[in-house]
Design an enzyme around this catalytic site. Sequence first.
Site, short mmCIF file in Angstrom:
data_model
loop_
_atom_site.label_atom_id
_atom_site.label_comp_id
_atom_site.label_asym_id
_atom_site.label_seq_id
_atom_site.Cartn_x
_atom_site.Cartn_y
_atom_site.Cartn_z
N ARG A 73 0.85 -1.18 0.00
CA ARG A 73 0.00 0.00 0.00
C ARG A 73 0.89 1.23 0.00
O ARG A 73 2.01 1.21 0.52
CB ARG A 73 -0.90 0.01 1.24
CG ARG A 73 -1.83 -1.20 1.34
CD ARG A 73 -2.66 -1.14 2.62
NE ARG A 73 -3.59 -2.25 2.72
CZ ARG A 73 -3.35 -3.38 3.39
NH1 ARG A 73 -2.19 -3.54 4.01
NH2 ARG A 73 -4.26 -4.34 3.43
N HIS B 75 -3.55 -8.77 3.92
CA HIS B 75 -4.99 -8.97 4.06
C HIS B 75 -5.26 -9.74 5.34
O HIS B 75 -4.47 -10.61 5.73
CB HIS B 75 -5.55 -9.74 2.87
CG HIS B 75 -5.58 -8.94 1.61
ND1 HIS B 75 -5.58 -9.51 0.34
CD2 HIS B 75 -5.62 -7.59 1.40
CE1 HIS B 75 -5.61 -8.55 -0.57
NE2 HIS B 75 -5.64 -7.40 0.04
N HIS C 248 -2.91 3.34 -6.44
CA HIS C 248 -3.27 2.10 -5.73
C HIS C 248 -3.47 0.94 -6.71
O HIS C 248 -3.36 -0.23 -6.31
CB HIS C 248 -4.54 2.33 -4.92
CG HIS C 248 -4.89 1.17 -4.03
ND1 HIS C 248 -4.14 0.81 -2.92
CD2 HIS C 248 -5.91 0.27 -4.08
CE1 HIS C 248 -4.69 -0.24 -2.33
NE2 HIS C 248 -5.76 -0.59 -3.02
N ARG D 175 -1.03 -1.96 -6.87
CA ARG D 175 -1.22 -3.10 -5.96
C ARG D 175 -2.09 -4.16 -6.62
O ARG D 175 -1.80 -5.36 -6.54
CB ARG D 175 -1.85 -2.59 -4.66
CG ARG D 175 -2.15 -3.66 -3.61
CD ARG D 175 -2.59 -2.95 -2.32
NE ARG D 175 -3.19 -3.84 -1.34
CZ ARG D 175 -2.52 -4.54 -0.44
NH1 ARG D 175 -1.20 -4.49 -0.42
NH2 ARG D 175 -3.14 -5.29 0.45
N LYS E 271 -2.71 -1.55 7.93
CA LYS E 271 -4.16 -1.63 8.01
C LYS E 271 -4.57 -2.77 8.95
O LYS E 271 -3.94 -3.82 8.95
CB LYS E 271 -4.73 -1.88 6.60
CG LYS E 271 -6.22 -1.63 6.47
CD LYS E 271 -6.64 -1.73 5.02
CE LYS E 271 -8.12 -1.43 4.86
NZ LYS E 271 -8.55 -1.54 3.44
N TYR F 24 -9.55 -10.47 -6.25
CA TYR F 24 -8.70 -10.14 -7.40
C TYR F 24 -8.90 -11.10 -8.56
O TYR F 24 -8.50 -10.81 -9.69
CB TYR F 24 -7.23 -10.13 -6.98
CG TYR F 24 -6.85 -8.97 -6.10
CD1 TYR F 24 -6.59 -7.72 -6.65
CD2 TYR F 24 -6.76 -9.12 -4.73
CE1 TYR F 24 -6.24 -6.65 -5.84
CE2 TYR F 24 -6.42 -8.05 -3.91
CZ TYR F 24 -6.16 -6.82 -4.48
OH TYR F 24 -5.83 -5.77 -3.68
#
Length: 311
Positions: free
Chosen positions: A144, A278, A244, A247, A169, A287
């Site tokens: 990120r 994640h 972004h 990513r 995150k 994805y």
Amino acid sequence: MSALREQAEDYLAMRRALGFKLTTWGDKLLSFVGYLESTGASVITTEAAVAWATSTPRASTDPVHWARRMDVVRIFARHLKVLDPATEVPPEDVLSHRYRRITPYLYSPAEITGLLQAAGRLAPQLRAETWQTVLGLLAVTGLRVSEACRLDRDDVDLRSGVLTVRDSKFGKSRDVPVHESTAVALRRYDRLRDHLCPATVVPSFFVSTCGTRLDAANMPADFAGLLKVAGIAPVPGRRRQRIHDLRHTFTVATLLEWYQAGADVQARLPLLATYLGHIDPKSTYWYLSGSPELLSLVAARLEHAFGDRDE
């Protein structure tokens, strides 16, 4: 200070003590409390929650935006109802359209090269070197933007080629190993940074021309300029490409490589989820829908599997 505001402040302090950052969430909650105060209300009602959620500062009519604002009220109301039974918790079916995935843009290798070349033409030299190295790192690791900006020198092991991403995150930290070619690029930047800016004011690995830490919030605006220089035009009917999206591009490229190599993708997916930071593989599964090529490979593998079963 009203009783509602005091309760909201105490609630936010409690959540932050548990590790939640609540940056925009906290602002929204206090905005709702301010709305109640302006109307003279002393208790949360569904009617007031709907009125606030749909009367956004920019007059948005986006149902997803409304639903996310309503979620702020709903979560706080559940907490408050234990203390004040008169509190109404808005039902789940009120402004419930809260989830929407934005279709990512997948950069081609040529477009990534173009972005790196555009970054190399920035001035002064330190800005060019920083942007080139950051973009390259994002493209080959899927970090990120905020994670790259928060890297300190002690977080970048230039000998073993491992990055330590701290307090990212969801409050998670992780180690991110990088390819030797990436480690070489990071070592090169490390030397140039110290030469071009020997008196930095922060321990940050990536620095601005003032010797300060890069501001992740400002990166998208600067990146938009690089898109223009690189000749990457907007896609009609879709929003402008984002930094972004690098990513997304990394993740899809990794999955494509695994499928093309005949690897057990399902077994490897938790590893990729951990690498990306994640909290669970479900976020990584999304994805799979990001690339027509990837979808066709998934479909072909499923067809083969079911074909074998029929035999």
